[in-house]
Design an enzyme around this catalytic site. Sequence first.
Site, mmCIF file in Angstrom:
data_model
loop_
_atom_site.group_PDB
_atom_site.id
_atom_site.type_symbol
_atom_site.label_atom_id
_atom_site.label_comp_id
_atom_site.label_asym_id
_atom_site.label_seq_id
_atom_site.Cartn_x
_atom_site.Cartn_y
_atom_site.Cartn_z
ATOM 1 N N HIS A 117 35.788 36.356 -42.045
ATOM 2 C CA HIS A 117 34.134 35.910 -42.146
ATOM 3 C C HIS A 117 33.418 36.498 -43.234
ATOM 4 C CE1 HIS A 117 30.038 35.537 -40.415
ATOM 5 N NE2 HIS A 117 30.429 34.451 -39.863
ATOM 6 N N ASP A 150 28.268 27.733 -38.009
ATOM 7 C CA ASP A 150 29.441 28.166 -38.668
ATOM 8 C C ASP A 150 30.657 28.113 -37.827
ATOM 9 O OD1 ASP A 150 28.101 30.340 -38.449
ATOM 10 O OD2 ASP A 150 29.217 31.374 -39.643
ATOM 11 N N HIS A 151 30.338 28.210 -36.414
ATOM 12 C CA HIS A 151 31.418 28.486 -35.309
ATOM 13 C C HIS A 151 31.541 27.253 -34.525
ATOM 14 C CE1 HIS A 151 31.843 32.912 -36.352
ATOM 15 N NE2 HIS A 151 30.718 32.499 -36.970
ATOM 16 N N HIS A 177 25.725 40.453 -31.012
ATOM 17 C CA HIS A 177 25.340 39.862 -32.252
ATOM 18 C C HIS A 177 23.886 39.186 -32.149
ATOM 19 C CE1 HIS A 177 25.835 37.783 -36.204
ATOM 20 N NE2 HIS A 177 25.978 36.622 -35.803
ATOM 21 N N HIS A 219 30.480 31.876 -30.306
ATOM 22 C CA HIS A 219 28.793 31.566 -30.251
ATOM 23 C C HIS A 219 28.616 30.407 -30.750
ATOM 24 C CE1 HIS A 219 29.339 33.461 -34.246
ATOM 25 N NE2 HIS A 219 28.093 33.609 -34.465
ATOM 26 N N HIS A 247 26.111 29.872 -33.269
ATOM 27 C CA HIS A 247 25.872 29.652 -34.603
ATOM 28 C C HIS A 247 26.678 28.486 -35.334
ATOM 29 C CE1 HIS A 247 23.971 33.839 -35.254
ATOM 30 N NE2 HIS A 247 23.084 32.724 -34.978
ATOM 31 N N ASP A 255 31.208 36.914 -34.172
ATOM 32 C CA ASP A 255 30.692 37.980 -35.049
ATOM 33 C C ASP A 255 30.099 38.982 -34.191
ATOM 34 O OD1 ASP A 255 30.827 35.572 -36.808
ATOM 35 O OD2 ASP A 255 28.795 35.536 -37.314
#
Lengths: 303, 303
Positions: free
Chosen positions: A270, A66-67, A142, A62, A64, A212
């Site tokens: 995570h 941090d990914h 998510h 996804h 976000h 996530d």
Amino acid sequence: MNFELLILGSNSAVPYKGRFPSAQALTLRNSSYLIDCGEGTQIRLAEEQVKRNRFKAVFISHLHGDHVFGLPGLLTSFSLAGRKDPLFIFGPQGIREMIETAIRLSGSFLSYPVEFQEIITNKSVKVYESETIKVFAFPLQHRIPTYGYKFVEKEKARHIVPEKLELYNIPFTQIPDLRMGADGISVDGDVIPNREVTRDPHPVRSYAYCSDTIYDESLISHIAGVDLLYHEATFMHDLAEKARDRMHTTSCEAAMIAKKAKVQKLIIGHFSSRYDNLEPLLHEARSVFSNTELAIEGTRFEI
Amino acid sequence: MNFELLILGSNSAVPYKGRFPSAQALTLRNSSYLIDCGEGTQIRLAEEQVKRNRFKAVFISHLHGDHVFGLPGLLTSFSLAGRKDPLFIFGPQGIREMIETAIRLSGSFLSYPVEFQEIITNKSVKVYESETIKVFAFPLQHRIPTYGYKFVEKEKARHIVPEKLELYNIPFTQIPDLRMGADGISVDGDVIPNREVTRDPHPVRSYAYCSDTIYDESLISHIAGVDLLYHEATFMHDLAEKARDRMHTTSCEAAMIAKKAKVQKLIIGHFSSRYDNLEPLLHEARSVFSNTELAIEGTRFEI
């Protein structure tokens, strides 16, 4: 034939004391696949001395940061290293615009073609296939569109038993067909059942990545029986309510998914930056599913 | 009053063996300014334990990834930490689109206002001013629009000499005006020249940042006489031709700029990954301008 998962990063959100945001390198034979690409992934790849030219495809769960925020830098570094082979990038809608905008405005030109495939699905679908592997994407629950990925070795050829070929007088030219399951034909024209002259191949191995997501039993069918499962475990179970609010999973819940999906081994990751010591998360998960390990930067798991 | 530069990263292009791409934190009193923001800058800030809520503004030289790809992650991390104060971001045209696209597609909402100012200028212009500092942007010659920045302390108030106020019988209520340079007036109505009751303030200090650029004497007028100059030195002088082709500067040339601009001290950085050992670059620069230092990650320079 090696099939190995390397943890590059598995902290949630903010980088924290040597813990990097999400990224993993999966290698089967001589091909590698990048799974998520948080900021600093190219730094981690260099630290782990991963061969960059082996990467065939990138799978983003996804958008976000941090990914995915490490991806523009990784792509331009591949280019500076003179990459020529095409790179496939899979991810939710918007990934193409995000990456192409960064590349364009940075005045960069990539030395290789990038092929984006934006995923929209509410069930498990095959998104990639090579000579050795098939990859399936399936929805996670998510805050924004998110997908898990399952990597399955392709069915292998049967093992030939050379003595049997000799015994039944079957020409060697039939070996490719025999490996694929065809019956043999002796020089005298007799049909010899395939199982008489071959042995079963090693079973195919599989890995599933789920990050996530909120605790969601509907994903069990997509990952049932995999050899290795990575499932996010952002919080411990005393924060189950916070996990639910933020659409994350607890360590205990990740283990329940692993148990119900009857997987061989579970890796949790995570982690929230609130946890300095990760052992309690491991302990909690193991109380539900004993064959659990932590996703620590630099750890390699043989599948 | 502290005025300190902290090197967060100064490698060119690809991260290399502990060397991070360009980023610096400049701190004057309780305010900090981020200069460039390569991938991993937020990781470096955490490692150096820099107080994140002190950052007032970010100054981006140009949009090549090794100078800006760390910014989306930094902004979202500021937000996760609950920042409320506005943040000013300066950079070439396109910076707003690059950052806003990444933030929007990542589904993020920042907890604080961001004010972009896109710079277009062919001379030195003041782009930022606070109670303590003025910042000027000026053009550098690189492959895409690029700006250098000069940070100048604002003129300081004069020092009061208390014994003189007493001697001339000047009321304390006049101190604010005296500090600004006004003459004093005694209780008897006599005018006392300012210099009789005050001392000169410390001289204002200045720092200039020049990365990336070809050797270009036209920038000397913009940085003349600064206390501290950072100038890129991607290559050693035996690669002067390559430097020119790629619109970079050699170590020797950076020192020539420092010498001609009559600066106090030079820091060289933006090193090519071809150099394992940076001492030869330092040696080369010092042969032209002796007060030179290397921009090594974690080094702090008092200005």
